[in-house]
Write a protein that holds these residues in place. Structure first.
Motif, PDB file in Angstrom:
ATOM      1  N   GLU A 106       0.887  12.309   8.384  1.00 18.66           N
ATOM      2  CA  GLU A 106       1.468  10.965   8.374  1.00 18.66           C
ATOM      3  C   GLU A 106       0.929  10.134   7.208  1.00 18.66           C
ATOM      4  N   GLU A 107      -0.356  10.263   6.934  1.00 21.97           N
ATOM      5  CA  GLU A 107      -0.940   9.545   5.804  1.00 21.97           C
ATOM      6  C   GLU A 107      -0.257   9.946   4.492  1.00 21.97           C
ATOM      7  N   SER A 108      -0.013  11.232   4.331  1.00 26.93           N
ATOM      8  CA  SER A 108       0.620  11.724   3.115  1.00 26.93           C
ATOM      9  C   SER A 108       2.043  11.208   2.978  1.00 26.93           C
ATOM     10  N   VAL A 109       2.771  11.184   4.072  1.00 24.82           N
ATOM     11  CA  VAL A 109       4.148  10.673   4.053  1.00 24.82           C
ATOM     12  C   VAL A 109       4.163   9.199   3.669  1.00 24.82           C
ATOM     13  N   HIS A 110       3.244   8.438   4.215  1.00 31.68           N
ATOM     14  CA  HIS A 110       3.185   7.008   3.894  1.00 31.68           C
ATOM     15  C   HIS A 110       2.811   6.780   2.425  1.00 31.68           C
ATOM     16  N   LEU A 111       1.855   7.560   1.910  1.00 32.13           N
ATOM     17  CA  LEU A 111       1.400   7.339   0.541  1.00 32.13           C
ATOM     18  C   LEU A 111       2.381   7.883  -0.487  1.00 32.13           C
ATOM     19  N   ASN A 112       2.836   9.104  -0.310  1.00 31.11           N
ATOM     20  CA  ASN A 112       3.636   9.770  -1.334  1.00 31.11           C
ATOM     21  C   ASN A 112       5.132   9.513  -1.226  1.00 31.11           C
ATOM     22  N   TYR A 113       5.592   9.062  -0.075  1.00 30.94           N
ATOM     23  CA  TYR A 113       7.037   8.908   0.134  1.00 30.94           C
ATOM     24  C   TYR A 113       7.437   7.505   0.563  1.00 30.94           C
ATOM     25  N   LEU A 114       6.966   7.074   1.725  1.00 30.92           N
ATOM     26  CA  LEU A 114       7.436   5.795   2.255  1.00 30.92           C
ATOM     27  C   LEU A 114       7.019   4.606   1.395  1.00 30.92           C
ATOM     28  N   SER A 115       5.875   4.690   0.725  1.00 24.98           N
ATOM     29  CA  SER A 115       5.486   3.598  -0.169  1.00 24.98           C
ATOM     30  C   SER A 115       6.508   3.429  -1.279  1.00 24.98           C
ATOM     31  N   ALA A 116       6.984   4.552  -1.822  1.00 22.27           N
ATOM     32  CA  ALA A 116       7.988   4.492  -2.894  1.00 22.27           C
ATOM     33  C   ALA A 116       9.331   4.000  -2.375  1.00 22.27           C
ATOM     34  N   VAL A 117       9.696   4.423  -1.178  1.00 18.78           N
ATOM     35  CA  VAL A 117      10.949   3.938  -0.582  1.00 18.78           C
ATOM     36  C   VAL A 117      10.882   2.424  -0.398  1.00 18.78           C
ATOM     37  N   GLY A 118       9.777   1.953   0.165  1.00 19.42           N
ATOM     38  CA  GLY A 118       9.633   0.522   0.410  1.00 19.42           C
ATOM     39  C   GLY A 118       9.633  -0.290  -0.866  1.00 19.42           C
ATOM     40  N   MET A 119       8.872   0.133  -1.874  1.00 22.72           N
ATOM     41  CA  MET A 119       8.839  -0.588  -3.141  1.00 22.72           C
ATOM     42  C   MET A 119      10.192  -0.546  -3.835  1.00 22.72           C
ATOM     43  N   SER A 120      10.880   0.585  -3.741  1.00 22.21           N
ATOM     44  CA  SER A 120      12.188   0.720  -4.367  1.00 22.21           C
ATOM     45  C   SER A 120      13.202  -0.235  -3.765  1.00 22.21           C
ATOM     46  N   LYS A 121      13.213  -0.349  -2.447  1.00 22.27           N
ATOM     47  CA  LYS A 121      14.151  -1.254  -1.781  1.00 22.27           C
ATOM     48  C   LYS A 121      13.894  -2.699  -2.193  1.00 22.27           C
ATOM     49  N   LEU A 122      12.636  -3.079  -2.239  1.00 22.32           N
ATOM     50  CA  LEU A 122      12.295  -4.449  -2.612  1.00 22.32           C
ATOM     51  C   LEU A 122      12.667  -4.737  -4.065  1.00 22.32           C
ATOM     52  N   ALA A 123      12.330  -3.815  -4.952  1.00 24.92           N
ATOM     53  CA  ALA A 123      12.625  -4.023  -6.374  1.00 24.92           C
ATOM     54  C   ALA A 123      14.127  -3.995  -6.636  1.00 24.92           C
ATOM     55  N   ALA A 124      14.824  -3.079  -5.986  1.00 22.78           N
ATOM     56  CA  ALA A 124      16.267  -2.976  -6.201  1.00 22.78           C
ATOM     57  C   ALA A 124      16.987  -4.255  -5.780  1.00 22.78           C
ATOM     58  N   ALA A 125      16.525  -4.876  -4.712  1.00 21.99           N
ATOM     59  CA  ALA A 125      17.136  -6.132  -4.268  1.00 21.99           C
ATOM     60  C   ALA A 125      17.038  -7.204  -5.349  1.00 21.99           C
ATOM     61  N   GLU A 126      15.940  -7.210  -6.089  1.00 19.54           N
ATOM     62  CA  GLU A 126      15.773  -8.161  -7.192  1.00 19.54           C
ATOM     63  C   GLU A 126      16.596  -7.737  -8.399  1.00 19.54           C
ATOM     64  N   MET A 127      16.628  -6.445  -8.688  1.00 19.17           N
ATOM     65  CA  MET A 127      17.354  -5.947  -9.855  1.00 19.17           C
ATOM     66  C   MET A 127      18.856  -6.164  -9.734  1.00 19.17           C
ATOM     67  N   VAL A 128      19.381  -6.046  -8.532  1.00 19.96           N
ATOM     68  CA  VAL A 128      20.815  -6.249  -8.311  1.00 19.96           C
ATOM     69  C   VAL A 128      21.229  -7.660  -8.719  1.00 19.96           C
ATOM     70  N   LYS A 129      20.352  -8.616  -8.521  1.00 20.09           N
ATOM     71  CA  LYS A 129      20.669 -10.008  -8.878  1.00 20.09           C
ATOM     72  C   LYS A 129      20.945 -10.154 -10.371  1.00 20.09           C
ATOM     73  N   GLN A 130      20.255  -9.355 -11.177  1.00 17.53           N
ATOM     74  CA  GLN A 130      20.440  -9.425 -12.627  1.00 17.53           C
ATOM     75  C   GLN A 130      21.343  -8.301 -13.146  1.00 17.53           C
ATOM     76  N   GLU A 131      21.834  -7.485 -12.211  1.00 19.77           N
ATOM     77  CA  GLU A 131      22.761  -6.386 -12.501  1.00 19.77           C
ATOM     78  C   GLU A 131      22.188  -5.369 -13.477  1.00 19.77           C
ATOM     79  N   ARG A 132      20.879  -5.177 -13.429  1.00 24.01           N
ATOM     80  CA  ARG A 132      20.242  -4.158 -14.261  1.00 24.01           C
ATOM     81  C   ARG A 132      18.830  -3.890 -13.745  1.00 24.01           C
ATOM     82  N   GLY A 133      18.353  -2.712 -14.036  1.00 22.95           N
ATOM     83  CA  GLY A 133      16.995  -2.348 -13.648  1.00 22.95           C
ATOM     84  C   GLY A 133      16.852  -0.848 -13.579  1.00 22.95           C
ATOM     85  N   THR A 134      15.615  -0.378 -13.644  1.00 29.86           N
ATOM     86  CA  THR A 134      15.333   1.052 -13.594  1.00 29.86           C
ATOM     87  C   THR A 134      14.167   1.298 -12.644  1.00 29.86           C
ATOM     88  N   ILE A 135      14.324   2.302 -11.799  1.00 32.16           N
ATOM     89  CA  ILE A 135      13.270   2.724 -10.884  1.00 32.16           C
ATOM     90  C   ILE A 135      12.977   4.194 -11.160  1.00 32.16           C
TER      91      ILE A 135
END
Length: 253
Positions: A106-135
């Protein structure tokens, strides 16, 4: 080649040491506005001292949802937005499956996978506002084939799959998602450096048998690939995860 990264706002998770710090350094050399996050204030301070006061640092644990939101908001408050997110935080734990606890999985899933999913969702929500961005998601060749520890293999495989799914979902809104899968890389804070010091003959034999290039990769070689993938020069790379491994992977597709 001008990669057009000047003044781009770049956030790198796990950026205070190793590959993450190398990525931060190269983005800064390209004129980008760079922020890193990490768990320890001490290593963040060391990175800032080494790379320069222009580096923005945020202490936080990306495995925690409350920290992820705070990290991104502090970054946006400082720079006024986000153009590029590099999900680099990760690590290896456990051993053979039967010797590894479920908590470690579970620790590995949270560190290597879910952390990236969570950060990606948050960043993408901001990037959509400016209609550009890279993850960009840093996974591993062992997300495609056996070689690392089972906890690591499974969580990195999930990250590669997520990269493709999320890329297809977001590209029509101007957000490009892709990945980099490093092979074995030597750097001072990494496991390979420790193993090389402890058992040099065994590790040199591993290199001869497993890496066609006959050496470990370097932080700079991974960072060079990351900044290209983050640039508009790679604008048609969507959903792909690129092996950067000196031929180490056995995969032929």
């Amino acid at each position: 080649m001008n990669l057009g990264l000047e003044q781009k706002k770049v956030l790198i998770t796990g950026g205070s040491k190793g590959i993450g710090k190398g990525i931060a350094k190269l983005f800064m050399e390209e004129g980008a506005l760079v922020g890193i996050c990490g768990r320890k204030e001490e290593t963040l301070a060391e990175a800032k001292e080494e790379l320069g006061q222009a580096l923005f640092t945020v202490q936080g644990d990306v495995t925690l949802s409350e920290d992820r939101g705070r990290i991104l908001q502090e970054f946006i408050l400082h720079f006024g937005g986000i153009d590029i997110l590099v999900n680099n935080a990760g690590g290896s734990n456990g051993g053979a499956v039967m010797d590894t606890t479920m908590d470690q999985f579970e620790e590995s899933v949270h560190l290597n996978y879910l952390s990236a999913v969570g950060m990606s969702k948050l960043a993408a929500a901001e990037m959509v506002k400016q209609e550009r961005g890279t993850i960009l998601n840093i996974s591993s060749i062992f997300g495609r084939e056996s070689g690392g520890k089972p906890t690591y293999n499974g969580s990195k495989a999930a990250l590669i799959s997520f990269t493709k799914s999320f890329a297809d979902e977001m590209i029509s809104q101007g957000v490009r998602v892709a990945g980099i899968a490093p092979g074995s890389v030597l750097h001072p804070t990494g496991n390979w450096q420790r193993r090389l010091k402890e058992t040099p003959e065994k590790i040199n034999q591993y290199i001869q048998q497993n890496i066609p290039a006959q050496r470990f990769g370097t932080v700079e070689e991974i960072a060079n690939t990351v900044i290209f993938m983050a640039s508009d020069r790679a604008s048609w790379v969507v959903g792909s995860t690129l092996n950067v491994d000196g031929g180490q992977s056995y995969s032929n597709f």
